[in-house]
Design a protein around this motif. Structure first.
Motif, PDB file in Angstrom:
ATOM      1  N   LYS A  55     -30.379   2.244  28.078  1.00 23.75           N
ATOM      2  CA  LYS A  55     -30.416   1.280  29.179  1.00 23.75           C
ATOM      3  C   LYS A  55     -31.739   0.536  29.092  1.00 23.75           C
ATOM      4  CE  LYS A  55     -29.676   1.039  34.166  1.00 23.75           C
ATOM      5  NZ  LYS A  55     -29.519   1.844  35.390  1.00 23.75           N
ATOM      6  N   VAL A  56     -31.661  -0.781  28.995  1.00 24.87           N
ATOM      7  CA  VAL A  56     -32.849  -1.626  28.877  1.00 24.87           C
ATOM      8  C   VAL A  56     -32.834  -2.624  30.032  1.00 24.87           C
ATOM      9  CG1 VAL A  56     -34.152  -3.206  27.406  1.00 24.87           C
ATOM     10  CG2 VAL A  56     -32.811  -1.361  26.364  1.00 24.87           C
ATOM     11  N   ALA A  57     -33.788  -2.463  30.937  1.00 23.13           N
ATOM     12  CA  ALA A  57     -33.937  -3.362  32.090  1.00 23.13           C
ATOM     13  C   ALA A  57     -32.620  -3.554  32.834  1.00 23.13           C
ATOM     14  CB  ALA A  57     -34.517  -4.703  31.659  1.00 23.13           C
ATOM     15  N   GLY A  58     -31.869  -2.468  33.010  1.00 21.45           N
ATOM     16  CA  GLY A  58     -30.643  -2.526  33.792  1.00 21.45           C
ATOM     17  C   GLY A  58     -29.373  -2.792  33.003  1.00 21.45           C
ATOM     18  N   SER A  59     -29.468  -3.150  31.733  1.00 23.68           N
ATOM     19  CA  SER A  59     -28.286  -3.394  30.897  1.00 23.68           C
ATOM     20  C   SER A  59     -28.044  -2.199  29.987  1.00 23.68           C
ATOM     21  CB  SER A  59     -28.478  -4.656  30.052  1.00 23.68           C
ATOM     22  OG  SER A  59     -28.586  -5.784  30.874  1.00 23.68           O
ATOM     23  N   TRP A  60     -26.763  -1.868  29.784  1.00 23.34           N
ATOM     24  CA  TRP A  60     -26.364  -0.689  29.016  1.00 23.34           C
ATOM     25  C   TRP A  60     -25.981  -1.072  27.598  1.00 23.34           C
ATOM     26  CZ3 TRP A  60     -26.479   4.120  31.355  1.00 23.34           C
ATOM     27  CH2 TRP A  60     -26.656   4.110  32.743  1.00 23.34           C
ATOM     28  N   PHE A  61     -26.439  -0.266  26.634  1.00 22.77           N
ATOM     29  CA  PHE A  61     -26.146  -0.512  25.221  1.00 22.77           C
ATOM     30  C   PHE A  61     -25.624   0.766  24.591  1.00 22.77           C
ATOM     31  CE2 PHE A  61     -29.295  -3.534  26.549  1.00 22.77           C
ATOM     32  CZ  PHE A  61     -28.836  -4.715  26.012  1.00 22.77           C
ATOM     33  N   PRO A  62     -24.596   0.749  23.738  1.00 20.28           N
ATOM     34  CA  PRO A  62     -23.937  -0.415  23.166  1.00 20.28           C
ATOM     35  C   PRO A  62     -23.217  -1.265  24.210  1.00 20.28           C
ATOM     36  CG  PRO A  62     -23.247   1.559  21.969  1.00 20.28           C
ATOM     37  CD  PRO A  62     -24.074   1.985  23.146  1.00 20.28           C
ATOM     38  N   THR A  63     -22.484  -0.694  25.172  1.00 18.01           N
ATOM     39  CA  THR A  63     -21.929  -1.447  26.300  1.00 18.01           C
ATOM     40  C   THR A  63     -21.875  -0.515  27.491  1.00 18.01           C
ATOM     41  OG1 THR A  63     -19.601  -0.876  25.999  1.00 18.01           O
ATOM     42  CG2 THR A  63     -20.423  -2.740  24.717  1.00 18.01           C
ATOM     43  N   TYR A  64     -21.581  -1.071  28.653  1.00 21.88           N
ATOM     44  CA  TYR A  64     -21.511  -0.270  29.874  1.00 21.88           C
ATOM     45  C   TYR A  64     -20.414   0.787  29.795  1.00 21.88           C
ATOM     46  CZ  TYR A  64     -20.790   1.002  34.718  1.00 21.88           C
ATOM     47  OH  TYR A  64     -20.641   1.713  35.886  1.00 21.88           O
ATOM     48  N   LEU A  65     -19.324   0.470  29.118  1.00 21.05           N
ATOM     49  CA  LEU A  65     -18.180   1.381  29.075  1.00 21.05           C
ATOM     50  C   LEU A  65     -18.070   2.181  27.786  1.00 21.05           C
ATOM     51  CD1 LEU A  65     -15.547  -0.975  30.717  1.00 21.05           C
ATOM     52  CD2 LEU A  65     -16.764   0.931  31.774  1.00 21.05           C
ATOM     53  N   ARG A  66     -19.008   2.004  26.859  1.00 23.53           N
ATOM     54  CA  ARG A  66     -18.894   2.709  25.582  1.00 23.53           C
ATOM     55  C   ARG A  66     -20.251   3.250  25.158  1.00 23.53           C
ATOM     56  NH1 ARG A  66     -19.450   1.539  20.108  1.00 23.53           N
ATOM     57  NH2 ARG A  66     -19.926  -0.629  20.539  1.00 23.53           N
ATOM     58  N   SER A  67     -20.353   4.573  25.129  1.00 22.33           N
ATOM     59  CA  SER A  67     -21.559   5.210  24.600  1.00 22.33           C
ATOM     60  C   SER A  67     -21.410   5.314  23.084  1.00 22.33           C
ATOM     61  CB  SER A  67     -21.741   6.598  25.226  1.00 22.33           C
ATOM     62  OG  SER A  67     -20.594   7.402  24.991  1.00 22.33           O
ATOM     63  N   ILE A  68     -22.429   5.844  22.412  1.00 23.18           N
ATOM     64  CA  ILE A  68     -22.382   5.972  20.952  1.00 23.18           C
ATOM     65  C   ILE A  68     -22.815   7.383  20.562  1.00 23.18           C
ATOM     66  CG2 ILE A  68     -24.723   5.051  20.655  1.00 23.18           C
ATOM     67  CD1 ILE A  68     -23.661   3.680  18.070  1.00 23.18           C
ATOM     68  N   ARG A  69     -22.132   7.935  19.584  1.00 19.75           N
ATOM     69  CA  ARG A  69     -22.425   9.290  19.117  1.00 19.75           C
ATOM     70  C   ARG A  69     -23.641   9.255  18.187  1.00 19.75           C
ATOM     71  NH1 ARG A  69     -17.710  13.174  17.798  1.00 19.75           N
ATOM     72  NH2 ARG A  69     -17.819  13.037  20.045  1.00 19.75           N
ATOM     73  N   ILE A  70     -24.518  10.246  18.390  1.00 21.16           N
ATOM     74  CA  ILE A  70     -25.689  10.380  17.521  1.00 21.16           C
ATOM     75  C   ILE A  70     -25.860  11.858  17.177  1.00 21.16           C
ATOM     76  CG2 ILE A  70     -27.271  10.428  19.489  1.00 21.16           C
ATOM     77  CD1 ILE A  70     -29.353   9.039  17.643  1.00 21.16           C
ATOM     78  N   ASP A  71     -25.861  12.155  15.892  1.00 20.42           N
ATOM     79  CA  ASP A  71     -26.078  13.514  15.413  1.00 20.42           C
ATOM     80  C   ASP A  71     -27.566  13.834  15.439  1.00 20.42           C
ATOM     81  OD1 ASP A  71     -23.351  13.990  14.736  1.00 20.42           O
ATOM     82  OD2 ASP A  71     -23.629  12.788  12.930  1.00 20.42           O
ATOM     83  N   GLU A  72     -27.887  15.112  15.620  1.00 24.19           N
ATOM     84  CA  GLU A  72     -29.273  15.533  15.587  1.00 24.19           C
ATOM     85  C   GLU A  72     -29.898  15.159  14.248  1.00 24.19           C
ATOM     86  OE1 GLU A  72     -30.476  19.075  17.763  1.00 24.19           O
ATOM     87  OE2 GLU A  72     -31.265  19.806  15.853  1.00 24.19           O
ATOM     88  N   GLY A  73     -31.067  14.543  14.302  1.00 25.11           N
ATOM     89  CA  GLY A  73     -31.767  14.103  13.100  1.00 25.11           C
ATOM     90  C   GLY A  73     -31.394  12.705  12.638  1.00 25.11           C
ATOM     91  N   ARG A  74     -30.397  12.101  13.253  1.00 21.16           N
ATOM     92  CA  ARG A  74     -29.943  10.765  12.843  1.00 21.16           C
ATOM     93  C   ARG A  74     -30.666   9.676  13.624  1.00 21.16           C
ATOM     94  NH1 ARG A  74     -24.698   7.555  13.959  1.00 21.16           N
ATOM     95  NH2 ARG A  74     -24.990   5.880  12.476  1.00 21.16           N
ATOM     96  N   THR A  75     -30.751   8.502  13.008  1.00 20.25           N
ATOM     97  CA  THR A  75     -31.339   7.328  13.641  1.00 20.25           C
ATOM     98  C   THR A  75     -30.277   6.257  13.799  1.00 20.25           C
ATOM     99  OG1 THR A  75     -33.529   7.783  12.726  1.00 20.25           O
ATOM    100  CG2 THR A  75     -33.095   5.521  13.402  1.00 20.25           C
ATOM    101  N   LEU A  76     -30.183   5.702  15.006  1.00 17.94           N
ATOM    102  CA  LEU A  76     -29.314   4.559  15.268  1.00 17.94           C
ATOM    103  C   LEU A  76     -30.160   3.293  15.217  1.00 17.94           C
ATOM    104  CD1 LEU A  76     -27.293   5.957  18.302  1.00 17.94           C
ATOM    105  CD2 LEU A  76     -26.480   5.687  15.948  1.00 17.94           C
ATOM    106  N   THR A  77     -29.657   2.260  14.543  1.00 15.03           N
ATOM    107  CA  THR A  77     -30.392   1.007  14.400  1.00 15.03           C
ATOM    108  C   THR A  77     -30.100   0.061  15.560  1.00 15.03           C
ATOM    109  OG1 THR A  77     -28.623  -0.063  13.149  1.00 15.03           O
ATOM    110  CG2 THR A  77     -30.266   1.212  11.884  1.00 15.03           C
ATOM    111  N   ASN A  78     -30.867  -1.000  15.622  1.00 15.37           N
ATOM    112  CA  ASN A  78     -30.695  -2.041  16.621  1.00 15.37           C
ATOM    113  C   ASN A  78     -29.267  -2.576  16.619  1.00 15.37           C
ATOM    114  OD1 ASN A  78     -30.666  -5.178  17.034  1.00 15.37           O
ATOM    115  ND2 ASN A  78     -32.340  -4.408  18.295  1.00 15.37           N
TER     116      ASN A  78
END
Length: 145
Positions: A55-78
């Motif tokens: 959440k950046v300044a009130g906006s949700w990323f990737p989107t308000y209705l969709r989170s993103i999976r992140i494995d331990e040790g992994r990096t998600l890019t911009n």
């Protein structure tokens, strides 16, 4: 004919009046761009991954209705996060772990940037978020605008 000319002249003057910026215009805020998010230690240890929102300044990323999976040790890019950025006087960046309904989402931590020191410089900055066995690293760039 004179009336049409005066109406057109008035319309042009009104349109141009809103486009000129004062010569001494100052920066209006701080632009923050999240470069990446790394999961150092996920909350869901048994699964080895979290589903997160940034959440950046009130906006949700990737989107308000969709989170993103992140494995331990992994990096998600911009780009994987759908370009999280915002411009405000002060920008707060938060990470939430998505829990299935009817459970509430878990707030994992946040930080704020106001560019009071001019920003992060060309190399960007890094903030670590989390506590109690949960840790995420956020790389970001900030500049006055």
């Amino acid at each position: 004919m004179v009336r049409v000319f005066m109406s057109v002249a008035f319309l042009i003057a009104v349109l141009l009046a809103g486009t000129a910026a004062p010569a001494n215009a100052r920066a209006s805020g701080c632009e923050v761009v999240v470069i990446s998010v790394t999961a150092n230690d996920v909350q869901e240890d048994d699964e080895g991954f979290d589903d997160i929102w940034v959440k950046v300044a009130g906006s949700w990323f990737p989107t308000y209705l969709r989170s993103i999976r992140i494995d331990e040790g992994r990096t998600l890019t911009n780009s994987e996060l759908n370009n999280p950025k915002a411009t405000k006087p002060s920008v707060t960046v938060s990470i939430y772990e998505d829990d299935p309904f009817p459970q509430g989402n878990d707030f994992l931590g946040s930080f704020s940037e106001d560019c009071s020191d001019g920003g992060t410089g060309p190399g960007g900055a890094v903030q670590t978020i989390g506590s109690g066995g949960v840790g995420y690293t956020v790389s970001y760039f900030a500049r006055r605008v």
